[in-house]
Design an enzyme around this catalytic site. Sequence first.
Site, mmCIF file in Angstrom:
data_model
loop_
_atom_site.group_PDB
_atom_site.id
_atom_site.type_symbol
_atom_site.label_atom_id
_atom_site.label_comp_id
_atom_site.label_asym_id
_atom_site.label_seq_id
_atom_site.Cartn_x
_atom_site.Cartn_y
_atom_site.Cartn_z
ATOM 1 N N LYS A 167 -11.769 -7.536 6.360
ATOM 2 C CA LYS A 167 -11.244 -6.860 7.153
ATOM 3 C C LYS A 167 -12.118 -5.542 7.592
ATOM 4 C CE LYS A 167 -7.298 -3.640 7.690
ATOM 5 N NZ LYS A 167 -6.236 -3.058 7.079
ATOM 6 N N CYS A 170 0.800 -1.156 -0.017
ATOM 7 C CA CYS A 170 -0.023 0.058 0.143
ATOM 8 C C CYS A 170 0.970 1.047 0.176
ATOM 9 C CB CYS A 170 -1.054 -0.144 0.985
ATOM 10 S SG CYS A 170 -2.222 1.319 0.850
ATOM 11 N N TYR A 220 -2.902 -8.828 16.413
ATOM 12 C CA TYR A 220 -1.931 -8.449 17.319
ATOM 13 C C TYR A 220 -1.632 -9.396 18.671
ATOM 14 C CZ TYR A 220 -2.390 -4.562 14.113
ATOM 15 O OH TYR A 220 -2.284 -3.799 12.805
ATOM 16 N N GLU A 264 -16.480 -7.910 -4.433
ATOM 17 C CA GLU A 264 -15.141 -7.449 -4.391
ATOM 18 C C GLU A 264 -14.267 -8.817 -4.353
ATOM 19 O OE1 GLU A 264 -13.318 -5.111 -4.650
ATOM 20 O OE2 GLU A 264 -14.486 -3.178 -4.056
ATOM 21 N N ARG A 322 -3.389 3.980 12.517
ATOM 22 C CA ARG A 322 -2.683 4.998 11.986
ATOM 23 C C ARG A 322 -1.677 5.798 12.777
ATOM 24 N NH1 ARG A 322 -8.358 6.494 8.540
ATOM 25 N NH2 ARG A 322 -8.312 4.446 7.421
ATOM 26 N N ARG A 349 -10.816 7.691 3.527
ATOM 27 C CA ARG A 349 -10.825 6.689 2.616
ATOM 28 C C ARG A 349 -11.891 6.105 2.075
ATOM 29 N NH1 ARG A 349 -5.418 6.698 3.881
ATOM 30 N NH2 ARG A 349 -4.644 5.666 5.547
ATOM 31 N N LYS A 404 -12.451 -4.946 2.301
ATOM 32 C CA LYS A 404 -11.554 -3.943 3.272
ATOM 33 C C LYS A 404 -12.554 -2.631 3.386
ATOM 34 C CE LYS A 404 -7.725 -1.272 4.561
ATOM 35 N NZ LYS A 404 -6.285 -1.021 4.196
#
Length: 323
Positions: free
Chosen positions: A248, A120, A313, A233, A205, A217, A195
């Site tokens: 996501k 990205c 995470y 998609e 971010r 976005r 997404k």
Amino acid sequence: MAFPVNRMRRLRATESLRRMVRETSLDPAGFILPLFACPGEGVKREIGAMPGNYQMSIDMLVAECAEVESLGIGGVILFGIPEKKDEMASGAYDDQGIVQRAVRAIKRECSKLVVATDVCNCEYTSHGHCGKIVDGDVDNDATLEWLARSAVSHARAGADIVAPSDMMDGRVAAIRRALDDAGFAKTPILAYAAKFASVFYGPFREAAESAPQFGDRRSYQMDPANAREAMREIELDIEEGADMVMVKPAMPYLDLIRMARDRFDLPIAAYQVSGEFSMIVAAAERGWLDRERAMMESLTSIRRAGAGIILTYFAKDAARVLG
Ligand code: PBG
């Protein structure tokens, strides 16, 4: 034949019985830990809104990956914080870029670990958007070239998987073609196919220093209200050559993970994003939730919904619980 013949509690009486009839299990081999590479040496800077996660210089990242590998975790996905950002996202497709150098260093030390890269531009543009700005908007087709160049440079550095997360139309086809032309026909693409323009990316971010400097976005990421569009998609990304697809965020979109699992036969990944992680950690810090149980229940739910691969995470903590 209802009650009293049927008593659902019989098989819940002991942990031994519960274990035997459990329908869903987690395996660290299906976890991918997101990591943030930054310039410097000996740098390990904690991310404020994501306790226990760090921006790390390459030397520290290599040590981290050795630990990740020893825990049996399937892989890592790398994000980069470049030395400097510009209009053209030059750092994204530079063979000496931060992610490219990190991949080379990690692959030298950890041969078994799957190293994926996020493809990205938002971490590399001065304006924080995921592509090239033309007339105040992200230009789709001009951005495809940057993405293709980035993916090829990641593959050249040794990435095992490239994962485009920009949500431009046609990026999977552009990346597949560029990889094949450059001799990387064997490099798989994990497409961030569905997404959403989600508030739950907030802490990330800060971590990736990639907040858009103007606007948002929503002209490229999906509207959270749309499920059928998400299936389109995914279908398009598969047609363009995606080897795996991702939904996501994860927990607010479990219905879509299930829909995708029922419709498509390739591996499905789900990204338990920064905000999902931070909510659990923050509530646990306040004593409002049990951290370990909330972590395991959230991961089990994502797995049960149909995701074989989970970007999380919590990968290290969960692997320790499972180990
Ligand atoms: C880059 C990207 C983002 C995330 C993964 N890749 C941020 C965004 O789209 O704004 C979010 C990950 C997270 O929140 O953990 N486009």
